[in-house]
Design a protein around this motif. Structure first.
Motif, PDB file in Angstrom:
ATOM      1  N   VAL A 250      27.925 111.854  19.466  1.00 39.86           N
ATOM      2  CA  VAL A 250      27.043 110.279  18.619  1.00 39.86           C
ATOM      3  C   VAL A 250      27.722 110.364  16.994  1.00 39.86           C
ATOM      4  O   VAL A 250      28.126 109.132  16.832  1.00 39.86           O
ATOM      5  N   ALA A 251      27.920 110.866  16.342  1.00 35.97           N
ATOM      6  CA  ALA A 251      28.435 110.185  15.571  1.00 35.97           C
ATOM      7  C   ALA A 251      29.444 110.090  15.234  1.00 35.97           C
ATOM      8  O   ALA A 251      29.555 109.336  14.532  1.00 35.97           O
ATOM      9  N   LEU A 252      30.287 110.811  16.101  1.00 31.42           N
ATOM     10  CA  LEU A 252      31.769 110.418  16.974  1.00 31.42           C
ATOM     11  C   LEU A 252      31.935 108.810  16.913  1.00 31.42           C
ATOM     12  O   LEU A 252      32.727 107.616  16.755  1.00 31.42           O
ATOM     13  N   ALA A 253      30.981 108.069  17.659  1.00 34.20           N
ATOM     14  CA  ALA A 253      31.013 106.612  17.956  1.00 34.20           C
ATOM     15  C   ALA A 253      30.536 105.895  16.891  1.00 34.20           C
ATOM     16  O   ALA A 253      30.840 105.148  16.650  1.00 34.20           O
ATOM     17  N   ILE A 254      29.810 106.628  15.949  1.00 30.05           N
ATOM     18  CA  ILE A 254      28.938 106.128  15.091  1.00 30.05           C
ATOM     19  C   ILE A 254      30.210 105.481  14.067  1.00 30.05           C
ATOM     20  O   ILE A 254      30.472 104.463  13.745  1.00 30.05           O
ATOM     21  N   TYR A 255      30.761 106.257  13.945  1.00 33.10           N
ATOM     22  CA  TYR A 255      32.271 106.503  12.979  1.00 33.10           C
ATOM     23  C   TYR A 255      33.476 105.719  13.496  1.00 33.10           C
ATOM     24  O   TYR A 255      34.449 104.724  12.457  1.00 33.10           O
ATOM     25  N   VAL A 257      33.362 103.375  15.794  1.00 29.84           N
ATOM     26  CA  VAL A 257      32.515 101.815  15.566  1.00 29.84           C
ATOM     27  C   VAL A 257      33.148 101.101  13.402  1.00 29.84           C
ATOM     28  O   VAL A 257      32.946  99.788  13.810  1.00 29.84           O
ATOM     29  N   ALA A 258      32.053 102.089  12.959  1.00 31.16           N
ATOM     30  CA  ALA A 258      32.033 102.139  11.956  1.00 31.16           C
ATOM     31  C   ALA A 258      33.717 101.345  10.640  1.00 31.16           C
ATOM     32  O   ALA A 258      33.785 100.620  10.332  1.00 31.16           O
ATOM     33  N   GLN A 259      34.870 102.037  11.524  1.00 34.82           N
ATOM     34  CA  GLN A 259      35.707 102.025  11.263  1.00 34.82           C
ATOM     35  C   GLN A 259      37.053 100.645  12.046  1.00 34.82           C
ATOM     36  O   GLN A 259      37.369 100.004  11.019  1.00 34.82           O
ATOM     37  N   THR A 260      35.846 100.240  12.614  1.00 31.39           N
ATOM     38  CA  THR A 260      36.143  98.602  12.566  1.00 31.39           C
ATOM     39  C   THR A 260      35.696  96.773  12.899  1.00 31.39           C
ATOM     40  O   THR A 260      35.164  96.344  13.686  1.00 31.39           O
ATOM     41  N   VAL A 261      34.649  97.646  12.572  1.00 27.40           N
ATOM     42  CA  VAL A 261      33.132  96.828  11.963  1.00 27.40           C
ATOM     43  C   VAL A 261      33.959  95.603  12.188  1.00 27.40           C
ATOM     44  O   VAL A 261      33.160  94.197  12.761  1.00 27.40           O
ATOM     45  N   THR A 262      34.516  95.197  11.512  1.00 21.97           N
ATOM     46  CA  THR A 262      35.387  93.796  10.834  1.00 21.97           C
ATOM     47  C   THR A 262      36.080  93.055  12.195  1.00 21.97           C
ATOM     48  O   THR A 262      35.904  92.151  12.003  1.00 21.97           O
ATOM     49  N   ILE A 263      36.549  94.377  13.102  1.00 19.05           N
ATOM     50  CA  ILE A 263      37.352  93.757  13.830  1.00 19.05           C
ATOM     51  C   ILE A 263      36.580  93.410  15.213  1.00 19.05           C
ATOM     52  O   ILE A 263      36.505  92.781  15.689  1.00 19.05           O
ATOM     53  N   GLN A 266      30.890  92.110  17.060  1.00 20.61           N
ATOM     54  CA  GLN A 266      29.530  92.767  18.105  1.00 20.61           C
ATOM     55  C   GLN A 266      29.286  93.884  18.603  1.00 20.61           C
ATOM     56  O   GLN A 266      27.865  93.713  19.150  1.00 20.61           O
ATOM     57  N   GLU A 267      30.165  95.072  18.053  1.00 22.69           N
ATOM     58  CA  GLU A 267      29.628  96.117  18.730  1.00 22.69           C
ATOM     59  C   GLU A 267      28.365  96.312  17.679  1.00 22.69           C
ATOM     60  O   GLU A 267      28.441  97.779  18.006  1.00 22.69           O
ATOM     61  N   ILE A 268      28.431  95.924  16.728  1.00 29.17           N
ATOM     62  CA  ILE A 268      27.127  96.674  16.127  1.00 29.17           C
ATOM     63  C   ILE A 268      25.691  96.193  16.806  1.00 29.17           C
ATOM     64  O   ILE A 268      25.004  97.200  16.380  1.00 29.17           O
ATOM     65  N   ALA A 269      25.701  95.489  17.213  1.00 25.58           N
ATOM     66  CA  ALA A 269      24.233  95.338  18.277  1.00 25.58           C
ATOM     67  C   ALA A 269      24.358  95.669  19.469  1.00 25.58           C
ATOM     68  O   ALA A 269      23.173  96.465  19.923  1.00 25.58           O
ATOM     69  N   ALA A 270      25.470  96.595  19.915  1.00 23.43           N
ATOM     70  CA  ALA A 270      26.066  97.171  21.100  1.00 23.43           C
ATOM     71  C   ALA A 270      25.790  98.521  20.679  1.00 23.43           C
ATOM     72  O   ALA A 270      25.930  99.495  21.809  1.00 23.43           O
ATOM     73  N   LEU A 271      26.155  98.533  19.328  1.00 18.70           N
ATOM     74  CA  LEU A 271      26.107 100.681  19.014  1.00 18.70           C
ATOM     75  C   LEU A 271      24.661 101.199  19.309  1.00 18.70           C
ATOM     76  O   LEU A 271      24.948 102.506  20.281  1.00 18.70           O
ATOM     77  N   SER A 272      23.785 100.398  19.484  1.00 25.08           N
ATOM     78  CA  SER A 272      22.354 101.407  19.834  1.00 25.08           C
ATOM     79  C   SER A 272      21.885 101.343  20.916  1.00 25.08           C
ATOM     80  O   SER A 272      22.207 103.247  21.691  1.00 25.08           O
ATOM     81  N   ALA A 273      22.210 100.549  22.023  1.00 26.35           N
ATOM     82  CA  ALA A 273      22.688 100.697  23.557  1.00 26.35           C
ATOM     83  C   ALA A 273      23.780 101.783  23.677  1.00 26.35           C
ATOM     84  O   ALA A 273      22.835 102.812  24.766  1.00 26.35           O
ATOM     85  N   TYR A 274      24.826 101.794  23.560  1.00 24.97           N
ATOM     86  CA  TYR A 274      25.974 102.723  23.435  1.00 24.97           C
ATOM     87  C   TYR A 274      25.423 104.068  22.866  1.00 24.97           C
ATOM     88  O   TYR A 274      25.460 105.245  24.275  1.00 24.97           O
ATOM     89  N   ILE A 275      24.530 104.261  21.780  1.00 24.89           N
ATOM     90  CA  ILE A 275      24.449 105.783  21.627  1.00 24.89           C
ATOM     91  C   ILE A 275      23.081 105.759  22.851  1.00 24.89           C
ATOM     92  O   ILE A 275      23.346 107.309  22.844  1.00 24.89           O
TER      93      ILE A 275
END
Length: 579
Positions: A250-255, A257-263, A266-275
């Motif tokens: 989970v921590a790796l996925a958050i990290y 996604v956070a690194q490419t949030v500007t690119i 849409q992954e911000i909304a998808a992150l919760s489902a992915y986790i």
């Protein structure tokens, strides 16, 4: 598994209900994160209509999942309890067909553990089978696919997570399978020790052996405890490891996604489902490991039950065997016998031949270990002879139906065993439909009326567990009454008057001679005085028939019989002098 198949087929409706319910529960669990993602996306776009719509759908799906989960547990419980109950009854019926040799092979303590503890493990096994066998693959495959669909570029995170958890689970649960076999073995030993100590509590206390018994029990209990502790340690270590690996994923996925949030905003909304999918994926693997462990333990128990069910009874009766009334003529033709666990050539009886006419009284005497009780057990077909044949009225015992043989031969053991219940219920084991007159006649013959009639309840008097409220003589007399109530053509008394005083024993023998004139009676006795009036006396020595005849004939022709008679007479004179 083959021993479960016929029982599972009887509960196909419960199986269908449990399977459908678990599929619905798994699908709703997988669909909820997708709806949650849709709600978050609607919130980010400030679309109130979609928020309300997806929110309602989320609640409905959650309720459906809850109801499906409850239904799955309901059907699984009905299935598991029904199958286990049927299997327990089948196993108990099989045990009832076992001979003495089969019981001794397994030991009564082990059979009790199999009927109770192993059956409990099978209940858990069946529950796990219908609750997790389909749920785990659906959750595993579904969460993996939906996780990849949600954030495609993080597919390798899921693969890495799966690889690590499977490797850890493999090493942990593989070791547990072997440990569960040891647990069942130690439980057999603990149960046997407790049973023997409780049954022999008087001996233990008489010889002040409480300390030794406690030490022996503590040793076995500690062995069981150590194995249970290792299993507990593995359990306690597995969950933190699995949880740590899951959180790292989970921590790796958050990290990432956070690194490419500007690119990829849409992954911000998808992150919760992915986790959530990562969590479901991890739990599916963990539950799968736990399921495999439950299967491992259940398969061990199934193997132990199967061992009982596939065991062929040493003594089997033909369904088409002879059915009819027998008179009680008994013939032994060159009969030899060795116990199942005896060494090759170590015979308990060797080349025994004799013939008995119906209605005769036969005495069987000899030193301890001469084979007297063994010979009697062969007449009742508790064992089959190793060689030779035994006939009743010209019919080989092996050709008689079980019902016919049990109605023909009644066996009264030296160690009187009565069951908890009433005196009447115990006597009716000799004849289930015995009338009051027959019961009264039986207790009269056994000289039991004198104490039975003193009870206010009479034949309805309650007998406590292991007949603790009766004396040794009372138990033997009731045991004799149970043996004669059915007026069997053949009656075997295996030193069954040993606890009676001389007067009571004489009265019992006189009553037997008077009321059972047509019954062939075998009396196994340590004291020759008990068989003086026998029509024929068999003298055994080290498993061989060394002499036979009446008392007077044997006194004149058998040195061994003379020796036994003289030694017993000498003891009687010594007792008389001491008195």
């Amino acid at each position: 598994m083959e021993i479960l198949r016929p029982h599972l087929q009887r509960y196909w409706q419960e199986i269908v209900g449990a399977v459908l319910a678990v599929i619905v529960a798994a699908v709703t669990a997988l669909w909820q994160p997708h709806l949650l993602q849709a709600v978050l996306s609607a919130i980010l776009t400030n679309d109130g209509v979609l928020v309300k719509r997806y929110g309602i759908e989320l609640i409905v799906v959650a309720l459906i999942g809850i109801l499906a989960g409850v239904a799955n547990v309901f059907f699984a419980a009905r299935l598991a309890q029904g199958v286990t109950s049927d299997l327990r009854e089948e196993t108990y019926r099989k045990i009832q067909t076992f001979s003495f040799g089969n019981i001794e092979h397994f030991s009564s303590g082990s059979l009790v553990v199999r009927l109770i503890n192993d059956m409990n493990q099978i209940t858990n096994f069946v529950m796990t089978l219908v609750m997790q066998l389909i749920r785990v693959p659906v959750l595993f495959v579904g969460s993996f696919i939906l996780g990849v669909v949600t954030i495609p570029r993080l597919w390798w995170v899921e693969v890495s997570l799966i690889t690590i958890i499977i490797l850890v689970a493999y090493f942990i649960f593989k070791r547990m399978g072997a440990l569960f076999e040891r647990v069942q073995t130690y439980m057999d030993k603990v149960n046997l020790q407790v049973k023997e100590e409780l049954q022999g509590i008087r001996v233990v206390k008489s010889f002040n052996q409480e300390g030794k018994q406690q030490a022996d029990f503590n040793q076995t209990s500690e062995q069981l405890n150590q194995v249970d502790l290792v299993i507990g340690y593995l359990f306690s270590a597995s969950f933190p490891i699995f949880t740590l690996v899951s959180y790292l994923g989970v921590a790796l996925a958050i990290y990432l996604v956070a690194q490419t949030v500007t690119i990829h905003p849409q992954e911000i909304a998808a992150l919760s489902a992915y986790i959530t999918y990562l969590t479901i994926l991890t739990m599916a693997i963990i539950i799968g490991g736990m399921t495999s462990m439950a299967f491992s333990r259940g398969l061990v128990s199934l193997g132990r039950i199967k061992e009982v069910l596939v065991t062929k009874p040493d003594v089997e009766f033909e369904q088409s065997g002879f059915k009819g009334k027998l008179q009680g003529n008994v013939t032994f033709k060159e009969v030899s016998f060795a116990y199942p666990d005896a060494k090759e050539g170590d015979l308990s009886l060797a080349d025994i031949s004799f013939q008995v006419q119906a209605g005769q009284m036969i005495g069987i005497v000899g030193a301890t270990g001469a084979g007297k009780s063994t010979l009697a057990q062969l007449i009742a077909r508790l064992y089959d002879p190793t060689a030779g044949t035994i006939e009743i009225d010209g019919h080989d015992l092996k050709t008689l139906s079980e019902e016919t043989l049990r109605q023909t031969v009644s066996f009264v053991l030296q160690k009187a065993l009565l069951f908890s219940g009433t005196i009447e219920s115990n006597l009716k084991q000799g004849k289930y439909d015995a009338t009051s007159e027959e019961l009264e006649r039986a207790i009269g013959i056994a000289q039991a009326a004198e104490f039975v009639n003193r009870y206010q309840e009479g034949l309805g008097h309650e007998i406590e567990e292991r007949s603790a409220n009766l004396s040794g003589g009372q138990k033997q007399r009731l045991s004799i009454a149970r043996g004669v109530v059915g007026q069997p053509p053949i009656l075997i008394l295996d030193d069954s008057t040993s606890a009676l005083d001389a007067k009571s024993e004489k009265l019992v023998q006189e009553a037997l001679a008077k009321h059972l004139q047509n019954t062939t009676t075998f009396i196994i006795a340590e004291k020759i005085v008990s068989v003086l009036k026998a029509d024929q006396i068999l003298v055994l020595d080290q498993g061989r028939l060394v002499a036979k005849g009446t008392h007077q004939e044997l006194l004149a022709s058998s040195p061994l019989y003379q020796e036994i008679y003289v030694s017993q007479k000498a003891k009687e004179r010594m007792v008389a002098v001491d008195d």
